[in-house]
Design a protein around this motif. Structure first.
Motif, PDB file in Angstrom:
ATOM      1  N   GLN A  59      70.674  27.479  58.786  1.00 25.60           N
ATOM      2  CA  GLN A  59      69.897  28.574  58.218  1.00 25.60           C
ATOM      3  C   GLN A  59      69.006  28.126  57.067  1.00 25.60           C
ATOM      4  O   GLN A  59      68.209  28.901  56.571  1.00 25.60           O
ATOM      5  N   ARG A  60      69.134  26.862  56.629  1.00 21.90           N
ATOM      6  CA  ARG A  60      68.297  26.380  55.530  1.00 21.90           C
ATOM      7  C   ARG A  60      66.868  26.183  56.031  1.00 21.90           C
ATOM      8  O   ARG A  60      66.637  25.542  57.041  1.00 21.90           O
ATOM      9  N   THR A  61      65.936  26.729  55.318  1.00 20.34           N
ATOM     10  CA  THR A  61      64.537  26.563  55.702  1.00 20.34           C
ATOM     11  C   THR A  61      63.727  25.910  54.594  1.00 20.34           C
ATOM     12  O   THR A  61      62.558  25.616  54.780  1.00 20.34           O
ATOM     13  N   SER A  62      64.352  25.651  53.446  1.00 15.74           N
ATOM     14  CA  SER A  62      63.615  25.100  52.321  1.00 15.74           C
ATOM     15  C   SER A  62      63.291  23.612  52.525  1.00 15.74           C
ATOM     16  O   SER A  62      62.269  23.138  52.059  1.00 15.74           O
TER      17      SER A  62
END
Length: 131
Positions: free
Chosen positions: A5-8
């Protein structure tokens, strides 16, 4: 799940692939080098296995008397297991419910009686010598 879920941070697929290739290459190189470094262990193990087979054939000694497992019938002759008392209705009564019956006591011969000894009394010192 948190990683997916990390998009950074962008994921560099090429870099991940290079890391994987390096791991695979290291494993392959290690598998090729192992027989030269540690191959003597396999030879020693084979020699040990041959010697143990020879010793078993020549000796053919049974188990010592203290290691022989008694048959089930002899165990049944010595151990008599009676029915358990009914399970208590409450959890408070569950604590120690089996030890309350004389025939289910853990102490086989009698209660243990250890006399109370005092180190100070054995030395002949007064009881207020140590605080």
């Amino acid at each position: 799940m948190a990683d997916s879920q990390r998009t950074s941070e962008p994921i560099n697929i090429v870099h991940q692939d290079e890391i994987w290739k390096a791991h695979v290459k290291l494993e392959k190189d290690s598998a090729e080098v192992w027989p030269r470094k540690w191959g003597f262990l396999t030879d020693i193990y084979k020699e040990y296995k041959m010697e143990s087979v020879k010793m078993k054939e020549t000796l053919k000694v049974g188990l010592p008397s203290h290691e022989v497992v008694p048959s089930l019938t002899t165990l049944q002759k010595h151990n008599h297991v009676g029915p358990s008392p009914p399970v208590p209705q409450t959890t408070q009564a569950l604590i120690g419910w089996r030890s309350g019956h004389a025939h289910l006591q853990l102490e086989k011969y009698s209660t243990v009686h250890h006399g109370r000894r005092s180190f100070l009394k054995e030395l002949g010192w007064p009881f207020d010598a140590c605080y």
